[in-house]
Design an enzyme around this catalytic site. Structure first.
Site, mmCIF file in Angstrom:
data_model
loop_
_atom_site.group_PDB
_atom_site.id
_atom_site.type_symbol
_atom_site.label_atom_id
_atom_site.label_comp_id
_atom_site.label_asym_id
_atom_site.label_seq_id
_atom_site.Cartn_x
_atom_site.Cartn_y
_atom_site.Cartn_z
ATOM 1 N N GLU A 169 10.392 0.713 10.090
ATOM 2 C CA GLU A 169 11.342 1.806 9.792
ATOM 3 C C GLU A 169 10.610 3.088 10.125
ATOM 4 O O GLU A 169 9.698 3.482 9.400
ATOM 5 C CB GLU A 169 11.719 1.804 8.303
ATOM 6 C CG GLU A 169 12.404 0.552 7.811
ATOM 7 C CD GLU A 169 13.879 0.521 8.109
ATOM 8 O OE1 GLU A 169 14.408 1.486 8.705
ATOM 9 O OE2 GLU A 169 14.515 -0.483 7.757
ATOM 10 N N LYS A 214 0.834 -1.207 0.000
ATOM 11 C CA LYS A 214 0.000 0.000 0.000
ATOM 12 C C LYS A 214 0.868 1.257 0.000
ATOM 13 O O LYS A 214 1.604 1.512 0.955
ATOM 14 C CB LYS A 214 -0.891 0.056 1.241
ATOM 15 C CG LYS A 214 -1.889 1.221 1.145
ATOM 16 C CD LYS A 214 -2.558 1.543 2.465
ATOM 17 C CE LYS A 214 -1.908 2.683 3.200
ATOM 18 N NZ LYS A 214 -2.025 3.993 2.555
ATOM 19 N N GLU A 257 10.168 15.043 15.907
ATOM 20 C CA GLU A 257 10.401 15.082 14.462
ATOM 21 C C GLU A 257 9.427 16.069 13.810
ATOM 22 O O GLU A 257 8.225 15.960 13.981
ATOM 23 C CB GLU A 257 10.176 13.686 13.883
ATOM 24 C CG GLU A 257 10.522 13.607 12.415
ATOM 25 C CD GLU A 257 10.248 12.224 11.831
ATOM 26 O OE1 GLU A 257 9.192 11.655 12.126
ATOM 27 O OE2 GLU A 257 11.101 11.746 11.074
HETATM 28 P P1 NAP Z 1 2.390 7.542 8.598
HETATM 29 O O1 NAP Z 1 1.265 8.438 8.820
HETATM 30 O O2 NAP Z 1 2.801 6.621 9.677
HETATM 31 O O3 NAP Z 1 2.029 6.717 7.283
HETATM 32 C C1 NAP Z 1 2.851 5.715 6.724
HETATM 33 C C2 NAP Z 1 1.978 4.740 5.975
HETATM 34 O O4 NAP Z 1 1.131 4.071 6.906
HETATM 35 C C3 NAP Z 1 1.061 5.401 4.959
HETATM 36 O O5 NAP Z 1 0.889 4.537 3.867
HETATM 37 C C4 NAP Z 1 -0.213 5.540 5.764
HETATM 38 O O6 NAP Z 1 -1.348 5.672 4.976
HETATM 39 C C5 NAP Z 1 -0.218 4.238 6.533
HETATM 40 N N1 NAP Z 1 -1.041 4.236 7.736
HETATM 41 C C6 NAP Z 1 -1.560 5.294 8.429
HETATM 42 N N2 NAP Z 1 -2.273 4.854 9.487
HETATM 43 C C7 NAP Z 1 -2.188 3.500 9.477
HETATM 44 C C8 NAP Z 1 -2.695 2.474 10.312
HETATM 45 N N3 NAP Z 1 -3.431 2.742 11.388
HETATM 46 N N4 NAP Z 1 -2.412 1.191 10.012
HETATM 47 C C9 NAP Z 1 -1.663 0.875 8.948
HETATM 48 N N5 NAP Z 1 -1.163 1.809 8.099
HETATM 49 C C10 NAP Z 1 -1.414 3.097 8.369
HETATM 50 O O7 NAP Z 1 3.706 8.276 8.199
HETATM 51 P P2 NAP Z 1 3.845 9.409 7.137
HETATM 52 O O8 NAP Z 1 3.416 10.666 7.758
HETATM 53 O O9 NAP Z 1 3.217 8.985 5.854
HETATM 54 O O10 NAP Z 1 5.411 9.387 6.862
HETATM 55 C C11 NAP Z 1 6.271 10.146 7.585
HETATM 56 C C12 NAP Z 1 6.952 9.329 8.656
HETATM 57 O O11 NAP Z 1 7.633 8.220 8.087
HETATM 58 C C13 NAP Z 1 7.999 10.116 9.369
HETATM 59 O O12 NAP Z 1 7.878 9.910 10.748
HETATM 60 C C14 NAP Z 1 9.295 9.525 8.851
HETATM 61 O O13 NAP Z 1 10.379 9.679 9.686
HETATM 62 C C15 NAP Z 1 8.950 8.135 8.619
HETATM 63 N N6 NAP Z 1 9.842 7.528 7.623
HETATM 64 C C16 NAP Z 1 10.776 6.618 8.041
HETATM 65 C C17 NAP Z 1 11.665 6.059 7.141
HETATM 66 C C18 NAP Z 1 12.676 5.054 7.590
HETATM 67 O O14 NAP Z 1 13.231 4.369 6.757
HETATM 68 N N7 NAP Z 1 12.958 4.948 8.863
HETATM 69 C C19 NAP Z 1 11.588 6.407 5.796
HETATM 70 C C20 NAP Z 1 10.634 7.339 5.400
HETATM 71 C C21 NAP Z 1 9.757 7.883 6.332
HETATM 72 P P3 NAP Z 1 -1.834 7.133 4.480
HETATM 73 O O15 NAP Z 1 -0.638 7.972 4.225
HETATM 74 O O16 NAP Z 1 -2.526 6.820 3.238
HETATM 75 O O17 NAP Z 1 -2.670 7.660 5.573
#
Ligand code: NAP
Ligand code: MG
Length: 488
Positions: free
Chosen positions: A267, A193, A398
């Site tokens: 991650e 997804k 963050e």
């Molecule tokens: P996020 O809100 O956690 O979303 C990540 C993914 O999870 C998206 O596809 C999101 O869908 C989905 N998601 C949201 N709620 C969920 C749930 N309850 N159950 C399962 N999946 C769910 O994170 P983001 O705001 O998109 O991304 C930013 C974060 O990612 C930052 O904290 C960043 O540091 C972290 N990140 C980490 C790495 C690494 O390698 N460590 C790399 C890149 C990013 P939707 O977006 O469609 O809501």
């Protein structure tokens, strides 16, 4: 022959003029369906959502919203495909993965433009970093597919089964590649997804996967929001969840699968320390600071979002940094001169603006160069916060935007303690001419990735991942195979 002739030829192909990259020949449909069992199909409940161009708030396309019923179809297709894929020879699996890499290369321009349209990142970055690295990742793991016995000497690795993969919006195609390539090489089948705000390159990747004849059901791509992700996490017939995203959702996933026999890798977020010692090459370090925090608008989990400068050079570094920030161009992601593109979504812009307010209310001193930001779309000027300390929220949490906090230090022990004093442990940077100091810090900093005299450099051969609340498991390199196998 002039020294830079080759480089100039490459530039000509990409038309480096100070004009936006053309969107001609970019093949975008008005509506995108789900990719399940080797076919593009309509969602069971017939719902679609809009994906938006964050630089002008305009709709790009309608995208299918997968509900629990669709996720179930995708898992069933992946389950049906599993035995055949797992039993295929590594050599044959490798050929398919190699073909995916080649097709990404062939369509690199189209992928780069769509990535910048859908997510807001500067075309220079999509073109030079995201898309080539994504192709390299598939090439690299295509090479491992028939060498797994060398990756795990004296043990027989077996695939886990059906893997659910959930990825964020900051590097959409690259994160898809990081997840798919090692899982495919080791013989797993997948339900992936992408994030709601950037689904398009994953759907383009589905076209490539389809074109290269991958057996149906091996890769299924289901679009939707967080709820779609939760449906994957909670599906009883999934063997593993591989997640990249926020620490908050990561914790939810860890709780949701507790007590089941699903495996998980996470991650998560970061708050990287970028440490400049007085013996560093200062101009090079200033470039490094800019790259560490302003690359991809600061939407980078491993961004160097906390700057630590040794007191004796702090004045000089801050002065040079401010001057360099004045030259940064914020604007149209498709313009090849743009340094900082659009903030990925309204929601993320609000999060960043809120942190800026908090920083001010905590007594931070803000610096933003003057820049005229476009009226429509989501924009944030590059931002520095001086006069902050360890307990400040903007130092601990963050922000995921182009906002850098600046602190000074006197001794190496002091900076190690400060650098390690957040809940995260993903990345760090060290700038010094003294090799011994670099080695000392690599032992003492709690970070999965530590760069020396550079920052934000990635390669398919290098493992990437975090400690503490930045998650666990590694992606990339030999280590990236391990989360997708079991031993019997
Ligand atoms: P996020 O809100 O956690 O979303 C990540 C993914 O999870 C998206 O596809 C999101 O869908 C989905 N998601 C949201 N709620 C969920 C749930 N309850 N159950 C399962 N999946 C769910 O994170 P983001 O705001 O998109 O991304 C930013 C974060 O990612 C930052 O904290 C960043 O540091 C972290 N990140 C980490 C790495 C690494 O390698 N460590 C790399 C890149 C990013 P939707 O977006 O469609 O809501
Ligand atoms: Mg979008």
């Amino acid at each position: 022959m002039k020294k830079n002739e080759n480089k100039d030829m490459f530039k000509a192909a990409w038309n480096y003029a100070a004009a936006p990259e053309s969107t001609d020949h970019i093949n975008l449909q008005k509506q995108y369906d789900l990719y399940i069992d080797g076919k593009f199909i309509k969602p069971v409940k017939g719902k679609y959502f809009d994906t938006i161009n964050p630089s002008n708030d305009k709709k790009i396309a309608s995208v299918a919203e997968a509900t629990a019923e669709d996720v179930d179809l995708a898992v069933k297709a992946a389950r049906k495909a599993f035995k055949g894929w797992a039993n295929l020879s590594g050599k044959d699996r490798g050929k398919y993965i190699f073909r995916i890499a080649r097709l990404i290369q062939e369509r690199a321009r189209e992928f780069a433009v769509i990535e910048s349209l859908d997510g807001g990142k500067p075309i220079r970055e999509s073109r030079d970093i995201d898309i080539p690295l994504a192709a390299n990742h598939f090439f690299y793991y295509a090479g491992w597919a028939d060498k797994l016995e060398y990756a795990f000497p004296n043990r027989k690795p077996k695939p886990l089964g059906v893997v659910g993969q959930i990825i964020p919006w900051n590097f959409p195609l690259l994160m898809a590649a990081w997840k798919l390539a090692p899982a495919l090489a080791t013989g797993n089948t997948i339900v992936l997804k992408p994030a709601e705000s950037t689904p398009l390159t994953a759907l383009k990747l589905a076209e490539i996967i389809n074109d290269c004849g991958l057996p149906k059901g091996v890769v299924n791509i289901v679009t939707g929001a967080g709820e779609t992700g939760a449906n994957i996490v909670n599906h009883p017939d999934i063997n593993k969840i591989a997640f990249t995203g926020s620490t908050g959702v990561g914790k939810y996933i860890a709780k949701a699968i507790a007590g089941t026999d699903k495996k998980v890798t996470l991650e998560l977020g970061g708050k990287g320390a970028n440490i400049i010692f007085e013996d560093a090459a200062i101009d090079q370090a200033v470039e490094g600071i800019v790259n560490a925090i302003f690359f991809n608008q600061g939407h980078v989990c491993c961004a160097g979002s906390r700057l630590f400068v040794q007191e004796s050079v702090a004045g000089l570094v801050i002065q040079k940094l401010k001057a360099r920030m004045e030259t940064l161009i914020v604007g149209d992601p498709l313009d090849k001169n743009t340094d900082i593109g659009a903030i990925n979504s309204k929601k993320q812009l609000q999060t960043i603006q809120n942190y800026i307010k908090i920083g001010l209310s905590e007594g931070g001193e803000i610096y933003q160069p003057e820049c005229s930001l476009p009226k429509e779309g989501n924009w944030c000027a590059p931002t520095l916060f001086l006069n902050v300390s360890q307990s400040h929220k903007i130092v601990q949490e963050e922000i995921f935007g182009p906002v850098l906090t600046v602190q000074t230090f006197r001794t190496i022990n002091e900076v190690i303690e400060k650098a390690n004093n957040t809940p995260y442990g993903l990345s760090a940077g060290v700038w010094t001419q003294n090799g011994a100091k670099i080695f000392h810090l690599t032992q003492r900093l709690e970070a999965g990735v530590i760069w020396a005299n550079t920052f934000n450099k990635f390669d398919a051969t290098s493992p990437f991942g975090g400690y503490k609340e930045s998650g666990f498991g590694r992606e990339g390199g030999l280590q990236g195979l391990k989360p997708y196998v079991k031993f019997e």
